[in-house]
Write an enzyme that holds these catalytic residues in place. Sequence first.
Site, PDB file in Angstrom:
ATOM      1  N   ASN A 160       1.224 -33.946 -18.744  1.00  0.00           N
ATOM      2  CA  ASN A 160       0.769 -34.799 -19.852  1.00  0.00           C
ATOM      3  C   ASN A 160       0.031 -33.933 -20.862  1.00  0.00           C
ATOM      4  O   ASN A 160      -0.950 -33.276 -20.508  1.00  0.00           O
ATOM      5  CB  ASN A 160      -0.143 -35.904 -19.307  1.00  0.00           C
ATOM      6  N   LYS A 202      12.183 -44.989 -18.164  1.00  0.00           N
ATOM      7  CA  LYS A 202      11.710 -43.774 -17.487  1.00  0.00           C
ATOM      8  C   LYS A 202      12.573 -43.464 -16.262  1.00  0.00           C
ATOM      9  O   LYS A 202      12.816 -44.339 -15.430  1.00  0.00           O
ATOM     10  CB  LYS A 202      10.235 -43.933 -17.099  1.00  0.00           C
ATOM     11  N   THR A 221       2.281 -37.360 -14.433  1.00  0.00           N
ATOM     12  CA  THR A 221       0.819 -37.476 -14.580  1.00  0.00           C
ATOM     13  C   THR A 221       0.195 -38.021 -13.300  1.00  0.00           C
ATOM     14  O   THR A 221      -0.847 -37.516 -12.844  1.00  0.00           O
ATOM     15  CB  THR A 221       0.492 -38.416 -15.763  1.00  0.00           C
ATOM     16  N   GLY A 280       7.400 -30.462 -21.370  1.00  0.00           N
ATOM     17  CA  GLY A 280       6.706 -31.675 -20.941  1.00  0.00           C
ATOM     18  C   GLY A 280       7.582 -32.528 -20.047  1.00  0.00           C
ATOM     19  O   GLY A 280       7.164 -33.599 -19.607  1.00  0.00           O
ATOM     20  N   HIS A 312       4.875 -47.514 -16.722  1.00  0.00           N
ATOM     21  CA  HIS A 312       5.656 -46.939 -17.831  1.00  0.00           C
ATOM     22  C   HIS A 312       6.796 -47.877 -18.224  1.00  0.00           C
ATOM     23  O   HIS A 312       7.177 -48.765 -17.446  1.00  0.00           O
ATOM     24  CB  HIS A 312       6.239 -45.570 -17.437  1.00  0.00           C
ATOM     25  N   HIS A 313       7.365 -47.572 -19.384  1.00  0.00           N
ATOM     26  CA  HIS A 313       8.532 -48.277 -19.932  1.00  0.00           C
ATOM     27  C   HIS A 313       9.725 -48.215 -18.962  1.00  0.00           C
ATOM     28  O   HIS A 313       9.800 -47.314 -18.106  1.00  0.00           O
ATOM     29  CB  HIS A 313       8.913 -47.631 -21.274  1.00  0.00           C
TER      30      HIS A 313
HETATM   31  N1  LIG Z   1       4.248 -34.127 -20.670  1.00  0.00           N
HETATM   32  C1  LIG Z   1       4.060 -35.166 -21.490  1.00  0.00           C
HETATM   33  O1  LIG Z   1       3.034 -35.257 -22.181  1.00  0.00           O
HETATM   34  C2  LIG Z   1       5.114 -36.207 -21.584  1.00  0.00           C
HETATM   35  C3  LIG Z   1       6.253 -36.049 -20.856  1.00  0.00           C
HETATM   36  N2  LIG Z   1       7.291 -36.916 -21.014  1.00  0.00           N
HETATM   37  C4  LIG Z   1       8.516 -36.562 -20.299  1.00  0.00           C
HETATM   38  O2  LIG Z   1       9.411 -36.017 -21.258  1.00  0.00           O
HETATM   39  C5  LIG Z   1      10.759 -36.287 -20.884  1.00  0.00           C
HETATM   40  C6  LIG Z   1      11.484 -36.945 -22.057  1.00  0.00           C
HETATM   41  O3  LIG Z   1      10.890 -38.188 -22.326  1.00  0.00           O
HETATM   42  P1  LIG Z   1      11.483 -39.145 -23.472  1.00  0.00           P
HETATM   43  O4  LIG Z   1      11.596 -38.414 -24.749  1.00  0.00           O
HETATM   44  O5  LIG Z   1      10.683 -40.379 -23.385  1.00  0.00           O
HETATM   45  O6  LIG Z   1      12.947 -39.424 -22.869  1.00  0.00           O
HETATM   46  P2  LIG Z   1      14.279 -39.770 -23.687  1.00  0.00           P
HETATM   47  O7  LIG Z   1      15.249 -40.279 -22.663  1.00  0.00           O
HETATM   48  O8  LIG Z   1      13.967 -40.619 -24.856  1.00  0.00           O
HETATM   49  O9  LIG Z   1      14.774 -38.337 -24.214  1.00  0.00           O
HETATM   50  C7  LIG Z   1      15.345 -37.356 -23.406  1.00  0.00           C
HETATM   51  C8  LIG Z   1      16.422 -36.668 -24.209  1.00  0.00           C
HETATM   52  O10 LIG Z   1      16.909 -35.536 -23.496  1.00  0.00           O
HETATM   53  C9  LIG Z   1      18.311 -35.479 -23.778  1.00  0.00           C
HETATM   54  N3  LIG Z   1      19.036 -34.585 -22.883  1.00  0.00           N
HETATM   55  C10 LIG Z   1      19.907 -34.875 -21.888  1.00  0.00           C
HETATM   56  N4  LIG Z   1      20.395 -33.719 -21.351  1.00  0.00           N
HETATM   57  C11 LIG Z   1      19.830 -32.704 -22.055  1.00  0.00           C
HETATM   58  C12 LIG Z   1      19.956 -31.282 -21.998  1.00  0.00           C
HETATM   59  N5  LIG Z   1      20.758 -30.674 -21.108  1.00  0.00           N
HETATM   60  N6  LIG Z   1      19.227 -30.544 -22.868  1.00  0.00           N
HETATM   61  C13 LIG Z   1      18.420 -31.143 -23.778  1.00  0.00           C
HETATM   62  N7  LIG Z   1      18.282 -32.472 -23.894  1.00  0.00           N
HETATM   63  C14 LIG Z   1      18.971 -33.243 -23.028  1.00  0.00           C
HETATM   64  C15 LIG Z   1      18.734 -36.930 -23.698  1.00  0.00           C
HETATM   65  O11 LIG Z   1      20.002 -37.087 -24.314  1.00  0.00           O
HETATM   66  P3  LIG Z   1      20.970 -38.296 -23.847  1.00  0.00           P
HETATM   67  O12 LIG Z   1      20.236 -39.545 -24.176  1.00  0.00           O
HETATM   68  O13 LIG Z   1      22.173 -38.050 -24.682  1.00  0.00           O
HETATM   69  O14 LIG Z   1      21.184 -38.109 -22.371  1.00  0.00           O
HETATM   70  C16 LIG Z   1      17.616 -37.577 -24.498  1.00  0.00           C
HETATM   71  O15 LIG Z   1      17.871 -37.541 -25.887  1.00  0.00           O
HETATM   72  C17 LIG Z   1      10.655 -37.122 -19.606  1.00  0.00           C
HETATM   73  O16 LIG Z   1      10.797 -36.262 -18.484  1.00  0.00           O
HETATM   74  C18 LIG Z   1       9.246 -37.693 -19.648  1.00  0.00           C
HETATM   75  O17 LIG Z   1       8.731 -37.976 -18.370  1.00  0.00           O
HETATM   76  C19 LIG Z   1       7.225 -37.971 -21.856  1.00  0.00           C
HETATM   77  C20 LIG Z   1       6.093 -38.195 -22.578  1.00  0.00           C
HETATM   78  C21 LIG Z   1       4.946 -37.331 -22.491  1.00  0.00           C
HETATM   79  O1  LIG Z   2       8.211 -40.743 -19.416  1.00  0.00           O
HETATM   80  C1  LIG Z   2       7.196 -40.978 -20.105  1.00  0.00           C
HETATM   81  O2  LIG Z   2       7.214 -41.774 -21.055  1.00  0.00           O
HETATM   82  C2  LIG Z   2       5.965 -40.269 -19.776  1.00  0.00           C
HETATM   83  N1  LIG Z   2       6.034 -39.302 -18.917  1.00  0.00           N
HETATM   84  C3  LIG Z   2       4.982 -38.454 -18.507  1.00  0.00           C
HETATM   85  C4  LIG Z   2       4.741 -38.562 -17.028  1.00  0.00           C
HETATM   86  O3  LIG Z   2       5.714 -38.683 -16.271  1.00  0.00           O
HETATM   87  O4  LIG Z   2       3.590 -38.491 -16.605  1.00  0.00           O
HETATM   88  C5  LIG Z   2       3.750 -38.559 -19.361  1.00  0.00           C
HETATM   89  C6  LIG Z   2       3.487 -39.913 -19.959  1.00  0.00           C
HETATM   90  O5  LIG Z   2       2.831 -40.714 -19.028  1.00  0.00           O
HETATM   91  C7  LIG Z   2       4.710 -40.581 -20.514  1.00  0.00           C
END
Ligand SMILES: NC(=O)C1=CN([C@@H]2O[C@H](COP(=O)(O)OP(=O)(O)OC[C@H]3O[C@@H](n4cnc5c(N)ncnc54)[C@H](OP(=O)(O)O)[C@@H]3O)[C@@H](O)[C@H]2O)C=CC1
Ligand SMILES: O=C(O)C1=N[C@H](C(=O)O)C[C@H](O)C1
Length: 233
Positions: free
Chosen positions: A97, A134, A141, A70, A130-131
């Site tokens: 998404n 990001k 999306t 994702g 978004h927050h």
């Molecule tokens: N497709 C969907 O439905 C959605 C997609 N997203 C996407 O998902 C991604 C993550 O979002 P979110 O959880 O909010 O972000 P966060 O920043 O909360 O989490 C990302 C995590 O990835 C870690 N990370 C860094 N490098 C690596 C690596 N090499 N391997 C594995 N993990 C690593 C980070 O660690 P550290 O903090 O130590 O760097 C952090 O803990 C984003 O790209 C977002 O856009 C989000 C929500 C929904």
């Molecule tokens: O980073 C997020 O939080 C989200 N990322 C995804 C995106 O880039 O579209 C999905 C969702 O909107 C939340």
Amino acid sequence: MKIALLGYGKMGKTIEAIALSRGHEIVIKTSEALNSEITAADIAIDFSIPEAAFTNISNCINHNIPVISGTTGWLDNYNKIVSLCEEKKGAFIYASNFSLGVNIFFELNKTLAKMMSSLKDYNVDIEEIHHTQKLDAPSGTAISLAEDIIENHNNFTSWKLDGNKDNVLPITAKRIENVPGTHNITYKSEVDTIEINHIAHNRQGFALGAVIAAEWLHGKTGVYTMKDVLNIG
Ligand SMILES: NC(=O)C1=CN([C@@H]2O[C@H](COP(=O)(O)OP(=O)(O)OC[C@H]3O[C@@H](n4cnc5c(N)ncnc54)[C@H](OP(=O)(O)O)[C@@H]3O)[C@@H](O)[C@H]2O)C=CC1
Ligand SMILES: O=C(O)C1=N[C@H](C(=O)O)C[C@H](O)C1
């Protein structure tokens, strides 16, 4: 299933709670790149960062572990992953998404774009909010929504963040504390406005969709999308 969480941030933690509630086991949770350790899992779910996704997904496919991703902001390399997956007979799903609501919204967006295609008096734009943590803009999306409008509305050839040229679909990205994800599509003329939007109230919908996708992919080979998983559209 034994699940590896590649990325244990906001989404990784939300997915963990939902996966456990559905009877799965989390055998790996990491925020660093892994390689052969991944083979302890039946399936991997990558919600990491744009720079890490390609390596994480490739490692899974190279070790024959089905993988859901994702993570947004890495799609310049999507076709390489598709080729690798075909070559290794792996299993892979990417979605910008994973929420059911947004996947329904994607279908509404395509239908509305087709209906508005011949109505030249309307200006179209996409806004995503978004927050503030990001990393990428525009959101994955918003890019999916833009690509679907371009395909279904004959006025546009490309999209651009803050664009203002003819035939270029403008996307606006706003960052406001604690907003999980809002997407607005607006068609505006002199006389009226038509708007559709999707507002996520929390991250549960994204996480549930990702776990459902993992359950669906387990035991299959090939490259799929959420349209295959949800059987909509
Ligand atoms: N497709 C969907 O439905 C959605 C997609 N997203 C996407 O998902 C991604 C993550 O979002 P979110 O959880 O909010 O972000 P966060 O920043 O909360 O989490 C990302 C995590 O990835 C870690 N990370 C860094 N490098 C690596 C690596 N090499 N391997 C594995 N993990 C690593 C980070 O660690 P550290 O903090 O130590 O760097 C952090 O803990 C984003 O790209 C977002 O856009 C989000 C929500 C929904
Ligand atoms: O980073 C997020 O939080 C989200 N990322 C995804 C995106 O880039 O579209 C999905 C969702 O909107 C939340």
